[in-house]
Scaffold this motif. Structure first.
Motif, PDB file in Angstrom:
ATOM      1  N   THR A   1      37.458  28.178  31.307  1.00 26.02           N
ATOM      2  CA  THR A   1      36.906  27.621  32.543  1.00 26.02           C
ATOM      3  C   THR A   1      35.482  28.139  32.747  1.00 26.02           C
ATOM      4  O   THR A   1      35.144  29.235  32.293  1.00 26.02           O
ATOM      5  N   LEU A   2      34.648  27.335  33.385  1.00 28.15           N
ATOM      6  CA  LEU A   2      33.288  27.795  33.673  1.00 28.15           C
ATOM      7  C   LEU A   2      33.117  28.143  35.155  1.00 28.15           C
ATOM      8  O   LEU A   2      31.996  28.353  35.621  1.00 28.15           O
ATOM      9  N   PHE A   3      34.226  28.239  35.886  1.00 30.24           N
ATOM     10  CA  PHE A   3      34.094  28.642  37.289  1.00 30.24           C
ATOM     11  C   PHE A   3      33.773  30.136  37.406  1.00 30.24           C
ATOM     12  O   PHE A   3      34.263  30.957  36.627  1.00 30.24           O
ATOM     13  N   ASN A   4      32.935  30.446  38.376  1.00 32.47           N
ATOM     14  CA  ASN A   4      32.568  31.825  38.702  1.00 32.47           C
ATOM     15  C   ASN A   4      31.923  32.572  37.532  1.00 32.47           C
ATOM     16  O   ASN A   4      32.053  33.794  37.400  1.00 32.47           O
ATOM     17  N   LEU A   5      31.209  31.833  36.702  1.00 28.06           N
ATOM     18  CA  LEU A   5      30.494  32.437  35.579  1.00 28.06           C
ATOM     19  C   LEU A   5      29.440  33.436  36.039  1.00 28.06           C
ATOM     20  O   LEU A   5      29.143  34.396  35.336  1.00 28.06           O
TER      21      LEU A   5
ATOM     22  N   SER B   1      46.115  44.845  37.853  1.00 20.73           N
ATOM     23  CA  SER B   1      45.312  45.933  37.276  1.00 20.73           C
ATOM     24  C   SER B   1      44.261  45.365  36.321  1.00 20.73           C
ATOM     25  O   SER B   1      43.201  45.960  36.141  1.00 20.73           O
ATOM     26  N   CYS B   2      44.553  44.247  35.714  1.00 23.26           N
ATOM     27  CA  CYS B   2      43.552  43.592  34.851  1.00 23.26           C
ATOM     28  C   CYS B   2      42.955  42.356  35.526  1.00 23.26           C
ATOM     29  O   CYS B   2      41.751  42.148  35.496  1.00 23.26           O
ATOM     30  N   HIS B   3      43.826  41.546  36.120  1.00 29.46           N
ATOM     31  CA  HIS B   3      43.356  40.330  36.799  1.00 29.46           C
ATOM     32  C   HIS B   3      43.050  40.686  38.255  1.00 29.46           C
ATOM     33  O   HIS B   3      43.704  40.235  39.183  1.00 29.46           O
ATOM     34  N   SER B   4      42.014  41.521  38.437  1.00 31.77           N
ATOM     35  CA  SER B   4      41.744  42.135  39.733  1.00 31.77           C
ATOM     36  C   SER B   4      41.129  41.143  40.715  1.00 31.77           C
ATOM     37  O   SER B   4      40.306  40.302  40.339  1.00 31.77           O
ATOM     38  N   PHE B   5      41.480  41.281  41.973  1.00 28.67           N
ATOM     39  CA  PHE B   5      40.899  40.473  43.050  1.00 28.67           C
ATOM     40  C   PHE B   5      39.487  40.969  43.355  1.00 28.67           C
ATOM     41  O   PHE B   5      39.206  42.144  43.154  1.00 28.67           O
ATOM     42  N   PRO B   6      38.605  40.136  43.855  1.00 29.94           N
ATOM     43  CA  PRO B   6      38.841  38.720  44.151  1.00 29.94           C
ATOM     44  C   PRO B   6      38.633  37.779  42.961  1.00 29.94           C
ATOM     45  O   PRO B   6      39.044  36.634  43.008  1.00 29.94           O
TER      46      PRO B   6
ATOM     47  N   ARG C   1      25.691  28.672  37.518  1.00 27.24           N
ATOM     48  CA  ARG C   1      25.876  29.611  38.640  1.00 27.24           C
ATOM     49  C   ARG C   1      26.410  28.897  39.882  1.00 27.24           C
ATOM     50  O   ARG C   1      27.029  29.519  40.740  1.00 27.24           O
ATOM     51  N   SER C   2      26.145  27.591  39.957  1.00 26.97           N
ATOM     52  CA  SER C   2      26.614  26.850  41.139  1.00 26.97           C
ATOM     53  C   SER C   2      28.097  26.491  41.045  1.00 26.97           C
ATOM     54  O   SER C   2      28.687  25.996  42.001  1.00 26.97           O
ATOM     55  N   LEU C   3      28.724  26.745  39.891  1.00 29.42           N
ATOM     56  CA  LEU C   3      30.148  26.423  39.728  1.00 29.42           C
ATOM     57  C   LEU C   3      30.989  27.571  40.279  1.00 29.42           C
ATOM     58  O   LEU C   3      31.423  28.446  39.542  1.00 29.42           O
ATOM     59  N   VAL C   4      31.175  27.551  41.580  1.00 31.93           N
ATOM     60  CA  VAL C   4      31.925  28.631  42.223  1.00 31.93           C
ATOM     61  C   VAL C   4      33.279  28.102  42.694  1.00 31.93           C
ATOM     62  O   VAL C   4      33.414  26.928  43.029  1.00 31.93           O
ATOM     63  N   SER C   5      34.270  28.967  42.681  1.00 34.34           N
ATOM     64  CA  SER C   5      35.602  28.613  43.162  1.00 34.34           C
ATOM     65  C   SER C   5      36.120  29.794  43.974  1.00 34.34           C
ATOM     66  O   SER C   5      36.376  30.852  43.419  1.00 34.34           O
ATOM     67  N   TYR C   6      36.184  29.608  45.283  1.00 37.61           N
ATOM     68  CA  TYR C   6      36.479  30.765  46.143  1.00 37.61           C
ATOM     69  C   TYR C   6      37.338  30.408  47.347  1.00 37.61           C
ATOM     70  O   TYR C   6      37.607  31.264  48.186  1.00 37.61           O
ATOM     71  N   ASN C   7      37.749  29.145  47.444  1.00 37.92           N
ATOM     72  CA  ASN C   7      38.401  28.724  48.682  1.00 37.92           C
ATOM     73  C   ASN C   7      39.800  28.160  48.427  1.00 37.92           C
ATOM     74  O   ASN C   7      40.182  27.132  48.961  1.00 37.92           O
TER      75      ASN C   7
ATOM     76  N   PRO D   1      31.407  35.608  51.186  1.00 36.24           N
ATOM     77  CA  PRO D   1      31.651  36.872  51.880  1.00 36.24           C
ATOM     78  C   PRO D   1      32.642  37.795  51.166  1.00 36.24           C
ATOM     79  O   PRO D   1      32.423  39.001  51.129  1.00 36.24           O
ATOM     80  N   HIS D   2      33.702  37.236  50.595  1.00 35.59           N
ATOM     81  CA  HIS D   2      34.695  38.148  50.013  1.00 35.59           C
ATOM     82  C   HIS D   2      34.518  38.358  48.506  1.00 35.59           C
ATOM     83  O   HIS D   2      35.370  38.956  47.859  1.00 35.59           O
ATOM     84  N   PHE D   3      33.399  37.888  47.961  1.00 40.94           N
ATOM     85  CA  PHE D   3      33.060  38.175  46.559  1.00 40.94           C
ATOM     86  C   PHE D   3      31.931  39.202  46.540  1.00 40.94           C
ATOM     87  O   PHE D   3      31.183  39.305  47.513  1.00 40.94           O
ATOM     88  N   PRO D   4      31.772  39.916  45.430  1.00 41.78           N
ATOM     89  CA  PRO D   4      30.558  40.740  45.304  1.00 41.78           C
ATOM     90  C   PRO D   4      29.333  39.830  45.380  1.00 41.78           C
ATOM     91  O   PRO D   4      29.438  38.630  45.133  1.00 41.78           O
ATOM     92  N   GLU D   5      28.176  40.408  45.711  1.00 42.21           N
ATOM     93  CA  GLU D   5      26.954  39.619  45.768  1.00 42.21           C
ATOM     94  C   GLU D   5      26.699  38.971  44.412  1.00 42.21           C
ATOM     95  O   GLU D   5      26.873  39.608  43.374  1.00 42.21           O
TER      96      GLU D   5
END
Lengths: 267, 361
Positions: free
Chosen positions: B129-133, B246-251, B205-211, B60-64
């Motif tokens: 890291t390969l998270f959120n590739l 400004s560079c390491h922008s959320f989320p 694509r399944s390597l997500v880190s969001y929590n 929900p809090h990431f772009p699609e």
């Protein structure tokens, strides 16, 4: 799921007309009627006046020798042009050429006059992926035999996307003792180095026959104005010197390509 | 019209362009593609019969998540990609797998300054890291590669990594009866360039880190998720003075731009973005890396030259070495010892290496 439903819809709605068209198409290809010709490219690698083979030494000026372990390149978008500038693109559109390769047979086209032949040495910019994901990549292919699919000698830059148009590798023997003194690698590509060949053929293409064109390559021309002692490596990218060297070599390479209507008498 | 259609049909069958390209040629080509399908044994129909579960990864809090239309994520494709990722079969000497340099315990990095490939060869760069590739608009620190699928050629063919022609790696996988079965099940198709790269990219694509605790605090209103110190660190991170965000922008904690942070005066062995663009103004610029799981991914920077996060903060506080291409945002700031502790506490709150496991078998 969406895709499959979509597909089914189209398949159904186009079934009738398409089968008819397909049949015609197949007939035309298999038994060309008198109005059709089958264009063919015959490849002929040379080194100066000698026939060329991989892994064999050839004399350069000043007693040095060169041998190649790789001499592969792409031809794209071959097109015949008649006297009225009407263009007939040939299929297949992409061809990888290696020393010793047999001819490429194109799909049959209408007979007529072949005034000019055009083709690229390299991959056209719309297809090459240099500017991002908008082009084609080897990973797009389910057919491993497609010329743009991954090739054994690696015709794609994996670290900086884009096809390698011309890949030349081998060794120099500086003192003529037939022992390799150093290796060379020339990986040539990027969009602004695409070489367009546009040559006069002035030939009639008679219906019911093959229209054979010789693509002759003289690899000796690669060494025009090349300093074989220092200019032994370029991957095209990675700095202005690399680009300048790549530009010189790919232009030499393309200048070494000549095109003639095949003369049956001479073989 | 009919003859143009016929030409297009032939173009698809005989070394024209693949499906993805055809789409871009517009509806005529699309139509002709389906015309072609109608009268030939149909691979795509076989695909539809393969029993597999589609996986939708919506955060929900990431772009699609951008997923190529012709490469939908499914359970079997993730599992197959994971198996390949951990299998040394792809490397020349059958000694190195993707996981040799991308260890799950280190958020898919390897703890070395630069990586070690086959026969002890050193790579140019530090393993990222390969998270959120899935959200990366381009791969590699110089952005040289546009898709996760073509990225696969990189490590397999690179001399300092697996050093194997892709065609050889593919032939080996295809020679395995087990892989043949798994590819049939996952794709309804053989081992080929499309399916092999898609298996790996789907796993990636399944390597997500969001929590992470940060996510729970910032996006889900759990005020207890961050310690008071980490909360002060978050304030600093987003402050105008430090300008980290400004560079390491959320989320995602990166805006994916290429920046020179003045790490050194001469980027001799690795010119970064300029390696791809050939432009002098891009010398020493690298893609802004994600800071998610940053406590697990030491050493830091493209060459692994900075050992600790404390030293990274010192670098930014000192304002870099003043490289001509250095970003205006890297201009130094004063920071107390306690503030530094706070910032480190915040960086530590970006850790989550569990949430992706819901997509793994």
């Amino acid at each position: 799921m969406k895709k499959i439903a979509f597909l089914g819809l189209f398949a159904l709605s186009t079934l009738l007309i398409s089968c008819e068209e397909d049949d015609n198409n197949t007939n035309n290809n298999q038994e060309p009627t008198d109005t059709k010709v089958t264009p063919k490219f015959m490849y002929d690698y040379n080194f100066g006046a000698d026939d060329f083979q991989l892994d064999q030494y050839y004399a350069l000026d000043g007693g040095a020798q060169v041998s190649f372990s790789l001499a592969s390149f792409y031809i794209s978008q071959p097109t015949l042009v008649d006297d009225n500038d009407v263009e007939t693109p040939l299929t297949p559109e992409y061809i990888i050429v290696r020393p010793g390769d047999g001819p490429t047979s194109f799909d049959a086209i209408e007979s007529g006059h072949a005034h000019r032949l055009k083709f690229n040495v390299g991959i056209d910019a719309a297809t090459n992926t240099e500017n991002g994901a908008s082009g084609v990549q080897p990973s797009d292919f389910t057919d491993p035999n497609h010329p743009l699919a991954p090739q054994p000698e690696g015709m794609y830059w994996s670290w900086a996307s884009g096809y390698i148009f011309v890949k030349l590798e081998g060794a120099y023997d500086y003192d003529g003792d037939s022992q390799a003194d150093t290796t060379f690698k020339y990986h040539l590509g990027v969009n602004d180095l695409l070489q367009v060949k546009d040559v006069m053929l002035h030939s009639d293409m008679a219906g019911g026959e093959d229209f054979e064109v010789d693509i002759k390559l003289d690899l000796k021309q690669v060494f025009t104005n090349l300093d074989i002692n220092t200019e032994v490596l370029t991957m095209t990218m990675g700095g202005p010197e690399n680009k300048a060297l790549a530009t010189k070599i790919i232009q030499n390479f393309a200048n070494g390509i000549s095109v003639e209507k095949h003369d049956h008498g001479s073989h | 019209m009919v003859s143009r259609l016929r030409n297009m049909i032939t173009a698809v069958t005989k070394y024209g362009l693949p499906k993805s390209k055809i789409k871009k040629l517009g509806s005529l080509a699309l139509l002709s593609f389906f015309v072609f399908l109608a009268c030939t044994p149909n691979q795509d129909q076989q695909k539809s019969t393969a029993v597999d579960q589609p996986v939708s990864i919506a955060i929900p809090h990431f772009p699609e998540m951008p997923v190529p239309e012709n490469r939908p994520i499914t359970k079997k494709r993730i599992a197959l990609g994971k198996k390949l990722f951990n299998d040394p079969i792809l490397s020349k000497n059958q000694d190195i797998s993707c996981a040799s340099c991308h260890l799950s315990a280190k958020a898919f990095t390897d703890g070395r300054n630069v990586s070690t490939g086959t026969e002890g060869r050193q790579t140019l760069r530090n393993s990222p890291t390969l998270f959120n590739l899935a959200w990366q608009p381009y791969l590699f620190m110089d952005g040289g590669n546009p898709t996760l699928e073509s990225q696969v050629f990189g490590p397999i063919e690179e001399h300092t990594e697996m050093d194997n022609p892709f065609t050889e790696a593919m032939a080996r996988v295809a020679a395995s009866a087990e892989y043949q079965r798994l590819f049939k099940e996952a794709f309804g198709d053989d081992v080929n360039p499309f399916t092999l790269t898609t298996a790996l990219s789907t796993f990636e694509r399944s390597l997500v880190s969001y929590n992470s605790p940060f996510d729970q605090f910032y996006y889900y209103g759990d005020s207890s998720a961050l310690s008071p110190s980490a909360q002060r660190g978050l304030q600093l991170f987003t402050s105008e003075a430090l300008a980290c965000e400004s560079c390491h922008s959320f989320p995602l904690t990166t805006n994916f731009s290429f920046e020179n942070i003045g790490l050194k005066m001469h980027y001799q062995t690795d010119s970064g973005r300029a390696r791809v663009t050939q432009v002098a103004a891009d010398h020493g610029k690298f893609k802004v890396p994600t800071l998610r799981n940053i406590t697990l991914t030491a050493p830091y920077m493209h060459d692994g030259s900075v050992e600790t996060l404390s030293e990274v903060i010192d670098h930014f506080a000192a304002g870099g070495v003043g490289h001509p291409n250095q970003s205006k945002q890297v201009n130094g700031f004063a920071i107390t010892a306690r503030q530094k502790e706070d910032l480190l506490a915040f960086l530590a709150s970006l850790t989550d290496t569990n949430s992706y496991q819901q997509y793994q078998d």
